[in-house]
Design a protein around this motif. Structure first.
Motif, PDB file in Angstrom:
ATOM      1  N   GLU A 184       0.856  -1.271   0.010  1.00 18.71           N
ATOM      2  CA  GLU A 184       0.079   0.088  -0.091  1.00 18.71           C
ATOM      3  C   GLU A 184       0.890   1.232  -0.087  1.00 18.71           C
ATOM      4  O   GLU A 184       1.343   1.587   1.004  1.00 18.71           O
ATOM      5  CB  GLU A 184      -0.835  -0.159   1.205  1.00 18.71           C
ATOM      6  CG  GLU A 184      -1.973   1.040   1.119  1.00 18.71           C
ATOM      7  CD  GLU A 184      -2.781   0.831   2.332  1.00 18.71           C
ATOM      8  OE1 GLU A 184      -3.051   1.916   3.213  1.00 18.71           O
ATOM      9  OE2 GLU A 184      -3.357  -0.226   2.612  1.00 18.71           O
ATOM     10  N   THR A 185       1.309   1.600  -1.324  1.00 16.84           N
ATOM     11  CA  THR A 185       2.163   2.730  -1.361  1.00 16.84           C
ATOM     12  C   THR A 185       1.507   3.919  -1.933  1.00 16.84           C
ATOM     13  O   THR A 185       0.715   4.029  -2.675  1.00 16.84           O
ATOM     14  CB  THR A 185       3.589   2.412  -2.399  1.00 16.84           C
ATOM     15  OG1 THR A 185       3.083   2.177  -3.542  1.00 16.84           O
ATOM     16  CG2 THR A 185       4.008   0.941  -1.671  1.00 16.84           C
ATOM     17  N   LEU A 186       2.228   5.412  -1.634  1.00 14.36           N
ATOM     18  CA  LEU A 186       1.901   6.506  -2.367  1.00 14.36           C
ATOM     19  C   LEU A 186       3.346   6.882  -2.700  1.00 14.36           C
ATOM     20  O   LEU A 186       4.121   7.228  -2.210  1.00 14.36           O
ATOM     21  CB  LEU A 186       1.458   7.414  -1.168  1.00 14.36           C
ATOM     22  CG  LEU A 186       1.595   8.935  -1.483  1.00 14.36           C
ATOM     23  CD1 LEU A 186       0.554   9.139  -2.517  1.00 14.36           C
ATOM     24  CD2 LEU A 186       1.094   9.773  -0.103  1.00 14.36           C
ATOM     25  N   THR A 202       2.330  14.062 -10.618  1.00 15.93           N
ATOM     26  CA  THR A 202       1.812  12.779 -10.996  1.00 15.93           C
ATOM     27  C   THR A 202       1.680  11.935  -9.455  1.00 15.93           C
ATOM     28  O   THR A 202       2.841  11.740  -8.513  1.00 15.93           O
ATOM     29  CB  THR A 202       2.639  12.092 -11.882  1.00 15.93           C
ATOM     30  OG1 THR A 202       2.693  12.873 -13.095  1.00 15.93           O
ATOM     31  CG2 THR A 202       2.181  10.605 -11.835  1.00 15.93           C
ATOM     32  N   ILE A 203       0.510  11.354  -9.066  1.00 18.29           N
ATOM     33  CA  ILE A 203       0.592  10.700  -7.883  1.00 18.29           C
ATOM     34  C   ILE A 203       0.223   9.163  -8.305  1.00 18.29           C
ATOM     35  O   ILE A 203      -0.570   9.163  -9.027  1.00 18.29           O
ATOM     36  CB  ILE A 203      -0.541  11.112  -6.936  1.00 18.29           C
ATOM     37  CG1 ILE A 203      -0.486  12.666  -6.491  1.00 18.29           C
ATOM     38  CG2 ILE A 203      -0.985  10.295  -5.776  1.00 18.29           C
ATOM     39  CD1 ILE A 203      -1.581  13.244  -6.028  1.00 18.29           C
ATOM     40  N   ASN A 204       0.989   8.403  -7.960  1.00 17.64           N
ATOM     41  CA  ASN A 204       0.639   6.794  -7.950  1.00 17.64           C
ATOM     42  C   ASN A 204       0.272   6.282  -6.651  1.00 17.64           C
ATOM     43  O   ASN A 204       1.265   6.286  -5.737  1.00 17.64           O
ATOM     44  CB  ASN A 204       1.780   6.401  -8.734  1.00 17.64           C
ATOM     45  CG  ASN A 204       2.160   6.629 -10.275  1.00 17.64           C
ATOM     46  OD1 ASN A 204       2.805   7.536 -10.302  1.00 17.64           O
ATOM     47  ND2 ASN A 204       1.249   6.054 -11.051  1.00 17.64           N
ATOM     48  N   LEU A 205      -0.885   5.469  -6.759  1.00 16.13           N
ATOM     49  CA  LEU A 205      -1.123   4.694  -5.330  1.00 16.13           C
ATOM     50  C   LEU A 205      -1.217   3.177  -5.858  1.00 16.13           C
ATOM     51  O   LEU A 205      -1.501   2.840  -6.944  1.00 16.13           O
ATOM     52  CB  LEU A 205      -2.452   5.176  -5.120  1.00 16.13           C
ATOM     53  CG  LEU A 205      -2.777   6.637  -4.744  1.00 16.13           C
ATOM     54  CD1 LEU A 205      -4.170   6.903  -4.221  1.00 16.13           C
ATOM     55  CD2 LEU A 205      -2.000   7.117  -3.245  1.00 16.13           C
ATOM     56  N   THR A 206      -0.767   2.398  -4.845  1.00 17.00           N
ATOM     57  CA  THR A 206      -0.641   1.014  -5.160  1.00 17.00           C
ATOM     58  C   THR A 206      -1.296   0.325  -3.813  1.00 17.00           C
ATOM     59  O   THR A 206      -1.185   0.669  -2.708  1.00 17.00           O
ATOM     60  CB  THR A 206       0.511   0.285  -5.547  1.00 17.00           C
ATOM     61  OG1 THR A 206       1.481   0.407  -4.227  1.00 17.00           O
ATOM     62  CG2 THR A 206       1.238   0.965  -6.677  1.00 17.00           C
ATOM     63  N   GLY A 237       6.041   3.474   4.808  1.00 17.18           N
ATOM     64  CA  GLY A 237       6.074   3.084   3.200  1.00 17.18           C
ATOM     65  C   GLY A 237       5.165   2.102   2.567  1.00 17.18           C
ATOM     66  O   GLY A 237       4.484   2.505   1.457  1.00 17.18           O
ATOM     67  N   ASN A 238       4.809   1.109   3.307  1.00 21.90           N
ATOM     68  CA  ASN A 238       3.850  -0.001   2.741  1.00 21.90           C
ATOM     69  C   ASN A 238       2.730   0.053   3.458  1.00 21.90           C
ATOM     70  O   ASN A 238       1.598  -0.920   3.302  1.00 21.90           O
ATOM     71  CB  ASN A 238       4.432  -1.261   3.356  1.00 21.90           C
ATOM     72  CG  ASN A 238       4.709  -1.797   4.715  1.00 21.90           C
ATOM     73  OD1 ASN A 238       4.530  -0.783   5.380  1.00 21.90           O
ATOM     74  ND2 ASN A 238       4.826  -2.901   5.015  1.00 21.90           N
TER      75      ASN A 238
END
Length: 282
Positions: free
Chosen positions: A214-216, A269-273, A231-232
């Protein structure tokens, strides 16, 4: 100096309808932002917890003597088709804009917005009430997506600041096991310096006990603030404004962007996982 304010919501669908995060309003001047609010959950959902939810909760706003209130932006959210009439300190508030997301399970989630600037009198305690999800919460408990909460984003003036811009983006989108990545590009940004630049998030349904990729990332850089936001496990029921880790299934977080945004940037740019946790960005 530019400051970006982003409001996010998270859910758990397979086939979904969502609303992209887009620019809503911009504010220019010697400005800054803060946020306050509270969950309606009595504990983190799941893990054998009860299927109950509050209908009101309170939170405090603190402004210092050199800070002058400018405007206030209320967001609230929960499961179901939506409760769009609430009260703030006993005064009725009706949603001016609404957001919805339909999960592949057939379950619906909603968020709502209202400008509540006339109701904010400065430093003090504020109670959001009449957000009644008790009749709809039952079907969401088995999948542990029973939640509710609210937040008010406050823009204020501080004469000690340099001129800057705050951008408020909102919508309703998500990451989950079925959709493990989400990219959000914030446009109409004009960065003159990275000094004091920061970004804020309002997110729903993150779980402290689920830390599975679970990252940003912002402009490709992993963002964290341990131990509050590792971070996770970026969205884990925390409030960066107060330091609380008991904002059950709701996140009010902000991060410094110095060294991450650069002078001349026109977008961020924002990336979520997430490989497991269902998180909605409002």
């Amino acid at each position: 100096m530019k400051k970006a304010l982003l409001v996010l919501l998270f859910f758990i669908p397979i086939i979904t309808f969502s609303q992209a995060i887009d620019l809503f309003q911009q504010f220019n001047g010697r400005l800054d932002f803060t946020a306050f609010g509270n969950t309606l959950n009595t504990g983190e959902n799941g893990a054998g917890g009860g299927c109950t939810i509050l209908t009101e909760s309170s939170a405090n706003l603190t402004l210092f003597p050199n800070q002058t209130f400018v405007s206030a932006h209320l967001y609230w959210a929960g499961p179901g088709d939506g409760d769009f009439d609430v009260e703030l300190n006993g005064v009725p508030v009706t949603a001016q804009r609404t957001f919805s997301l339909v999960a592949g399970t057939g379950l619906n989630y909603f968020a709502a917005y209202a400008d509540v600037s006339p109701l904010i009198t400065g430093t003090g305690s504020y109670t959001l009430s009449e957000l009644d999800l008790t009749a709809v919460i039952g079907p969401y408990c088995a999948g542990t997506t029973n939640f509710g909460g609210w937040s008010i984003i406050v823009i204020y003036e501080d004469p000690s600041l340099t001129l800057n811009q705050i951008s408020l983006f909102d919508g309703l989108d998500y990451v989950a096991q079925q959709q493990q990545s989400l990219e959000i590009v914030l446009t109409n940004i004009d960065v003159s310096t990275d000094e004091l630049a920061k970004i804020g998030f309002l997110a729903w349904e993150g779980d402290a006990g689920i830390a599975n990729n679970e990252t940003l990332l912002i402009n490709g850089i992993l963002i964290d603030n341990p131990p509050l936001n590792p971070g996770n496990n970026a969205f884990n029921g925390t409030n960066s404004y107060t330091g609380s880790d008991t904002l059950w299934n709701m996140d009010l977080d902000f991060y410094d962007l110095e060294g991450i945004v650069m002078p001349g940037d026109t977008e961020v740019t924002i990336n979520l996982t997430s490989s497991q946790d269902f998180v909605m960005v409002n």
